[in-house]
Write a protein that holds these residues in place. Structure first.
Motif, PDB file in Angstrom:
ATOM      1  N   PRO A  15       0.812  -1.220   0.000  1.00 48.15           N
ATOM      2  CA  PRO A  15       0.000   0.000   0.000  1.00 48.15           C
ATOM      3  C   PRO A  15       0.845   1.269   0.000  1.00 48.15           C
ATOM      4  O   PRO A  15       1.873   1.355   0.672  1.00 48.15           O
ATOM      5  N   ALA A  16       0.386   2.248  -0.771  1.00 45.32           N
ATOM      6  CA  ALA A  16       0.982   3.586  -0.764  1.00 45.32           C
ATOM      7  C   ALA A  16       0.487   4.311   0.487  1.00 45.32           C
ATOM      8  O   ALA A  16      -0.316   3.771   1.261  1.00 45.32           O
ATOM      9  N   LEU A  17       0.919   5.534   0.691  1.00 45.02           N
ATOM     10  CA  LEU A  17       0.507   6.296   1.863  1.00 45.02           C
ATOM     11  C   LEU A  17      -1.007   6.473   1.941  1.00 45.02           C
ATOM     12  O   LEU A  17      -1.572   6.540   3.029  1.00 45.02           O
ATOM     13  N   ASP A  18      -1.673   6.547   0.788  1.00 43.13           N
ATOM     14  CA  ASP A  18      -3.132   6.704   0.792  1.00 43.13           C
ATOM     15  C   ASP A  18      -3.871   5.372   0.867  1.00 43.13           C
ATOM     16  O   ASP A  18      -5.090   5.331   0.846  1.00 43.13           O
ATOM     17  N   GLY A  19      -3.126   4.254   0.939  1.00 45.29           N
ATOM     18  CA  GLY A  19      -3.737   2.935   1.039  1.00 45.29           C
ATOM     19  C   GLY A  19      -3.954   2.246  -0.293  1.00 45.29           C
ATOM     20  O   GLY A  19      -4.289   1.069  -0.334  1.00 45.29           O
ATOM     21  N   SER A  20      -3.764   2.954  -1.397  1.00 46.46           N
ATOM     22  CA  SER A  20      -3.957   2.338  -2.709  1.00 46.46           C
ATOM     23  C   SER A  20      -2.785   1.409  -3.026  1.00 46.46           C
ATOM     24  O   SER A  20      -1.692   1.562  -2.480  1.00 46.46           O
ATOM     25  N   ARG A  21      -3.029   0.447  -3.908  1.00 49.42           N
ATOM     26  CA  ARG A  21      -2.002  -0.534  -4.273  1.00 49.42           C
ATOM     27  C   ARG A  21      -1.916  -0.645  -5.795  1.00 49.42           C
ATOM     28  O   ARG A  21      -2.917  -0.797  -6.472  1.00 49.42           O
ATOM     29  N   ARG A  22      -0.693  -0.571  -6.301  1.00 49.50           N
ATOM     30  CA  ARG A  22      -0.442  -0.703  -7.742  1.00 49.50           C
ATOM     31  C   ARG A  22      -0.539  -2.182  -8.109  1.00 49.50           C
ATOM     32  O   ARG A  22      -0.095  -3.057  -7.374  1.00 49.50           O
ATOM     33  N   VAL A  23      -1.110  -2.470  -9.278  1.00 47.55           N
ATOM     34  CA  VAL A  23      -1.250  -3.840  -9.778  1.00 47.55           C
ATOM     35  C   VAL A  23      -0.462  -3.917 -11.083  1.00 47.55           C
ATOM     36  O   VAL A  23      -0.697  -3.129 -12.008  1.00 47.55           O
ATOM     37  N   THR A  24       0.496  -4.856 -11.134  1.00 43.09           N
ATOM     38  CA  THR A  24       1.332  -4.984 -12.327  1.00 43.09           C
ATOM     39  C   THR A  24       1.375  -6.425 -12.812  1.00 43.09           C
ATOM     40  O   THR A  24       1.100  -7.365 -12.065  1.00 43.09           O
ATOM     41  N   ALA A  28       4.369  -4.176 -17.013  1.00 42.83           N
ATOM     42  CA  ALA A  28       3.157  -3.416 -17.335  1.00 42.83           C
ATOM     43  C   ALA A  28       2.361  -3.080 -16.078  1.00 42.83           C
ATOM     44  O   ALA A  28       2.066  -3.959 -15.270  1.00 42.83           O
ATOM     45  N   VAL A  29       2.030  -1.807 -15.924  1.00 44.32           N
ATOM     46  CA  VAL A  29       1.148  -1.389 -14.833  1.00 44.32           C
ATOM     47  C   VAL A  29      -0.281  -1.579 -15.326  1.00 44.32           C
ATOM     48  O   VAL A  29      -0.693  -0.997 -16.323  1.00 44.32           O
ATOM     49  N   LEU A  30      -1.033  -2.432 -14.623  1.00 43.11           N
ATOM     50  CA  LEU A  30      -2.406  -2.714 -15.019  1.00 43.11           C
ATOM     51  C   LEU A  30      -3.387  -1.703 -14.438  1.00 43.11           C
ATOM     52  O   LEU A  30      -4.433  -1.437 -15.015  1.00 43.11           O
ATOM     53  N   GLY A  31      -3.047  -1.173 -13.257  1.00 39.50           N
ATOM     54  CA  GLY A  31      -3.937  -0.192 -12.651  1.00 39.50           C
ATOM     55  C   GLY A  31      -3.591   0.074 -11.206  1.00 39.50           C
ATOM     56  O   GLY A  31      -2.615  -0.463 -10.663  1.00 39.50           O
ATOM     57  N   LEU A  32      -4.418   0.902 -10.587  1.00 37.12           N
ATOM     58  CA  LEU A  32      -4.256   1.288  -9.188  1.00 37.12           C
ATOM     59  C   LEU A  32      -5.527   0.888  -8.462  1.00 37.12           C
ATOM     60  O   LEU A  32      -6.626   1.296  -8.853  1.00 37.12           O
ATOM     61  N   ALA A  33      -5.376   0.079  -7.418  1.00 35.17           N
ATOM     62  CA  ALA A  33      -6.530  -0.450  -6.691  1.00 35.17           C
ATOM     63  C   ALA A  33      -6.646   0.200  -5.321  1.00 35.17           C
ATOM     64  O   ALA A  33      -5.652   0.406  -4.636  1.00 35.17           O
ATOM     65  N   SER A  34      -7.879   0.504  -4.948  1.00 33.94           N
ATOM     66  CA  SER A  34      -8.165   1.045  -3.625  1.00 33.94           C
ATOM     67  C   SER A  34      -8.910   0.048  -2.762  1.00 33.94           C
ATOM     68  O   SER A  34      -9.198   0.305  -1.602  1.00 33.94           O
ATOM     69  N   HIS A  35      -9.254  -1.094  -3.369  1.00 29.48           N
ATOM     70  CA  HIS A  35     -10.038  -2.110  -2.683  1.00 29.48           C
ATOM     71  C   HIS A  35      -9.902  -3.410  -3.471  1.00 29.48           C
ATOM     72  O   HIS A  35      -9.541  -3.390  -4.647  1.00 29.48           O
ATOM     73  N   LEU A  36     -10.219  -4.520  -2.845  1.00 29.55           N
ATOM     74  CA  LEU A  36     -10.148  -5.814  -3.511  1.00 29.55           C
ATOM     75  C   LEU A  36     -10.989  -5.830  -4.784  1.00 29.55           C
ATOM     76  O   LEU A  36     -10.583  -6.392  -5.806  1.00 29.55           O
ATOM     77  N   ASP A  37     -12.159  -5.203  -4.755  1.00 27.35           N
ATOM     78  CA  ASP A  37     -13.007  -5.156  -5.948  1.00 27.35           C
ATOM     79  C   ASP A  37     -12.301  -4.472  -7.112  1.00 27.35           C
ATOM     80  O   ASP A  37     -12.530  -4.820  -8.270  1.00 27.35           O
ATOM     81  N   ASP A  38     -11.442  -3.504  -6.812  1.00 30.52           N
ATOM     82  CA  ASP A  38     -10.675  -2.839  -7.867  1.00 30.52           C
ATOM     83  C   ASP A  38      -9.701  -3.807  -8.523  1.00 30.52           C
ATOM     84  O   ASP A  38      -9.503  -3.763  -9.743  1.00 30.52           O
TER      85      ASP A  38
END
Length: 83
Positions: A15-24, A28-38
């Protein structure tokens, strides 16, 4: 996204400081997740929706598992007037 005969290696980063997590996947960066549903949605958009997000060996959960979303979960639990 790499060798089609080899299953993808997905990383959900710490998790980053804001709690979000990068998904790769690889570089390749697939996206930024803020929750499991993301994470589920990011994988669906990358045509990887056959992966069982919480149980797959293809996903490397770094800095905590699928239930670890520090920062954001605490913020979402508080009422707006408490923020």
């Amino acid at each position: 996204m790499g060798d089609p005969t080899r299953p993808p290696h997905i990383v959900v980063h710490p998790p980053a400081l804001d709690g979000s997590r990068r998904v790769t996947s690889g570089d390749a960066v697939l996206g930024l997740a803020s929750h499991l549903d993301d994470v589920v949605e990011i994988l669906r958009m990358a045509d990887l929706d056959r992966i069982e997000v919480e149980e797959s060996d293809l996903i490397d959960w770094q800095g905590g598992g699928p239930d670890d979303w520090p920062g954001l979960s605490e913020e979402h639990e508080r009422l707006p007037e408490e923020r």
